[in-house]
Write a protein that holds these residues in place. Structure first.
Motif: not given
Length: 561
Positions: A86-98, A170-173, A383-386, A485-492
Motif C-alpha cells: 500500500k504505497k500511500r501508507s508506506f510513503f507517508d510514513n517513509i521517514g519512520a519506516i527507514l 510494522v509492515f513497512g519495517e 521530527y514528526r508532527k504527530n 481527535d479531529a485535531q490530529f490529522d494523518t501525516e500529510s
C-alpha cells in the motif's frame, strides 16, 4: 535405498506437510484463532512431521539449503511484498519506516554482536563453538538475528482491529528490514577476511549504504525496462488503427468494424506473453543485482513497487488478475513452507549445543530490539508532527520476531575452516541451533501473544487520530489543555513526494505506463483491488479507458486526459 526412492520419500513428506499446513491455515483464518498464528501452526506441524519421519526412518536429515531459500523461496515473498504494498501508507510514513529498518537494524546488530562477543571473551560462550574469526562471526550473527520476521504478527494484526499506523509501520519495517539485514550480513562477511575489527565498521557501513543504493537503482532500472516493453505491447493491442495498417481491410472489401472482428478472431492472445515478461522481468532484477554484486532482495522489493506502479497498468485484465493471484499464492506457499521447514529442522537435524549461546540468544534478541526501538522512536518523534505514543513503542518492541531469514543467513555463515577440497567451510552448528531456538521461541510465544498485547496496551480498535492524541498526551503530561481527535490529522505528503508525483505524471507515466489521471492519487490504498472489481464489471480500465481483452469494444479510444 536408491537415490530415486530417497528423493521420492523426501518430496512426499514435504508435500504432505505443505498440504497439512495450508489446511491448518485455512481453519485458523476461518475460525479467527488469534492465539495460534499460521506461522506457529506451520512450525508445530513441521516438528510433528519431522518426528514421524525420524521414527519411521522415512528420510535422512533434511538439511536447510541456503541456495534454495535465497534463490527460490525468499524472492516470491519479497516481490509480493513490494507488488502488493500500500504505497500511500508506506510513503507517508517513509521517514519512520527507514529509521526503524535501516538505523534500527544497524543498532540491533551492533548491540547483539557486541554482547555475544563479550560473552566469548568471558568464555561464557565457548570459543570452540565459534569459527576461525569470532569477532566477525559475532557481528554476522547479530546482523542475522536483527532480521525480524513478523509474518506471524502481521497475520494476527490483519485479523485484529489494529490501528492503521501500527500495521503500516510494522509492515513497512518488516519488508525493508530483511533486505537491510541481508546487505549488512554480506558486508560484514566480505570484510571478515581482512582482519575485521571495530576500526573496519565505518568501511562496512559505507559498503552497506553503497549496496543499498546500488540495489535500489538496479531493481528500479530493470523494472522500468520491463514496463517500457509492456507499454509498447499495450499500445499495439489497444490501438484500433492496427487492424487496417496492413491494408487488409481494403483488400478484403470489409468495413473497419468488420475488419476488426475478422482480425480479432485470428490474432494471438497476448495474456500469456505479458505474464511471461512480467514474471521473468521481475526475477531478472534479482539475478542482475546478484551478478553485479548488489543485493537481489533489495532490488526485487523495489522492482515489485515499480511493477505495481507502471507495468501492472500496461497488461490486460486477464493478465492483471492472473499475476496478482499468482504472486499471492507463490508468496503464501513459500512463507508457510519456510516455517514448516524450520519445524522439520528442529526434529531432524543433528544439533550442536553451546550453553552460553542458548541462554544468551533470546535475552540478547529482546534486548537488542529494545535498544533500537527507544532511540529510533525518540528520533522519529523529534521530527514528526504527530507523535507515536509510549504504548505503541512497546508494541513495536514486542513484534520483533526472528524467523526464516535469520536462520537462512546463519546456515550460510562461513566457518573459516577449509574443507578437504580447499573450499571454505559453511555453517557453524552451535550458532545454527541457537538461531533455530530463537526463531521457534519468538514465533510461538510472541506471535501468539500479539492479540492479547494489543488489548493490554489499549491499542485494539483505536483510530490513527486516537493514537496521535495519546502521543500528544505523552509528550505533554502536565498540560491542562484538552485536544480533540479531529485535531490530529494523518501525516500529510511531503514536498518531495508532491514534486515526484508531478514529475511522474508528466514525464515517466507517458513512457512507462501507469494511471494516467494526474488528479487521482497514484498511491491510494487498495487501488489495484478496486480496479479488478471495476474491470470485472465493466471490461474497461478506468485510467486509460482501454477495453478488456476479449471484449467487443476495441474501437473505444484511450482517454489521454
Amino acid at each position: 535405498m536408491s537415490e530415486s526412492s530417497y528423493v521420492s520419500e523426501e518430496l512426499t513428506v514435504v508435500w504432505l506437510l505443505l498440504i497439512a499446513v495450508v489446511v491448518a491455515t485455512y481453519l485458523i483464518h476461518s475460525y479467527r484463532i488469534t492465539l495460534l498464528p499460521p506461522s506457529s501452526s506451520a512450525l508445530l506441524l513441521g516438528v510433528f512431521f519431522g518426528i514421524l519421519s525420524r521414527v519411521a526412518g522415512l528420510v535422512h536429515t533434511l538439511r536447510f539449503s541456503p541456495a534454495a531459500f535465497f534463490y527460490a523461496l525468499l524472492p516470491p515473498i519479497v516481490f509480493a511484498a513490494g507488488f502488493t504494498l500500500k504505497k500511500r501508507s508506506f510513503f507517508d510514513n517513509i521517514g519512520a519506516i527507514l529509521t526503524y529498518a535501516v538505523l534500527g537494524t544497524f543498532i540491533s546488530a551492533v548491540t547483539f554482536g557486541l554482547g555475544t562477543y563479550i560473552l566469548v571473551l568471558l568464555h561464557i560462550i565457548s570459543p570452540h563453538s565459534m569459527g576461525a574469526a569470532p569477532f566477525a562471526e559475532c557481528f554476522m550473527y547479530g546482523a542475522a538475528i536483527s532480521s525480524i520476521d513478523p509474518v506471524a504478527t502481521l497475520a494476527v494484526l490483519a485479523q485484529s482491529n489494529t490501528p492503521p499506523i501500527l500495521y503500516n509501520l510494522v509492515f513497512g519495517e518488516s519488508v525493508l528490514n530483511d533486505a537491510v539485514a541481508i546487505v549488512l550480513f554480506r558486508s560484514i562477511e566480505t570484510s571478515s577476511g581482512s582482519s575485521f575489527s571495530i576500526g573496519t565498521i565505518p568501511a562496512v557501513l559505507f559498503q552497506f549504504c553503497f549496496l543499498l543504493v546500488g540495489s535500489l537503482i538496479v531493481g528500479t532500472g530493470v523494472a522500468l525496462a520491463c514496463a517500457f516493453l509492456l507499454k509498447r505491447f499495450d499500445e499495439y493491442y489497444s490501438n484500433p488503427d492496427r487492424w487496417t495498417k496492413s491494408g487488409h481491410g481494403a483488400s478484403t472489401g470489409l468495413s473497419i468494424s468488420e475488419n476488426q472482428e475478422h482480425h480479432k478472431e485470428q490474432s494471438i492472445d497476448p495474456t500469456i506473453y505479458e505474464m511471461s515478461i512480467l514474471i521473468m522481468g521481475s526475477y531478472l532484477a534479482y539475478l542482475v543485482a546478484e551478478v553485479v554484486g548488489m543485493s537481489g532482495i533489495v532490488a526485487l522489493f523495489f522492482s515489485g513497487i515499480c511493477h505495481s506502479h507502471y507495468s501492472y497498468y500496461n497488461i490486460s485484465h486477464e493478465a492483471q488478475v492472473s499475476v496478482r493471484r499468482l504472486f499471492e499464492v507463490g508468496a503464501f506457499l513459500c512463507e508457510l513452507f519456510v516455517f514448516a521447514y524450520l519445524g522439520l529442522q528442529v526434529a531432524t537435524m543433528s544439533h550442536s549445543f553451546d550453553f552460553g549461546l542458548l541462554i544468551s540468544g533470546i535475552p540478547f534478541a529482546i534486548g537488542s530490539r529494545l535498544a533500537m526501538i527507544i532511540p529510533c522512536t525518540k528520533l522519529i518523534n523529534h521530527y514528526r508532527k504527530n507523535k507515536l505514543p509510549v504504548n505503541m513503542m512497546r508494541m513495536m518492541w514486542a513484534v520483533g520476531l526472528r524467523g526464516a531469514v535469520a536462520y537462512g543467513l546463519v546456515v550460510n555463515m562461513p566457518s573459516g575452516e577449509e574443507k578437504e577440497d580447499g573450499a571454505e567451510g559453511i555453517g557453524i552448528p552451535a550458532i545454527e541451533t541457537a538461531t533455530l531456538l530463537i526463531a521457534v521461541t519468538s514465533s510461538l510465544a510472541l506471535g501468539s501473544a500479539t492479540g492479547p498485547l494489543l488489548r493490554y496496551l489499549d491499542l485494539e480498535g483505536k483510530s490513527d487520530a486516537e493514537i496521535y492524541k495519546q502521543g500528544w498526551e505523552d509528550a505533554h503530561p502536565d498540560s491542562l489543555q484538552t485536544q480533540s481527535d479531529a485535531q490530529f490529522d494523518t501525516e500529510s505528503s511531503s514536498t518531495i513526494h508532491q514534486r515526484f508525483k508531478e514529475f511522474d505524471n508528466s514525464m515517466l507515466k507517458p513512457i512507462f505506463g501507469g494511471r494516467m489521471h494526474p488528479e487521482e492519487d497514484y498511491t491510494s490504498d487498495d487501488q489495484q483491488e478496486e480496479e479488478e472489481v471495476r474491470l470485472s464489471e465493466t471490461g474497461y480500465r478506468a485510467d486509460m479507458r482501454v477495453p478488456r481483452r476479449g471484449s467487443t469494444d476495441r474501437e473505444i479510444p484511450r482517454d489521454e486526459s
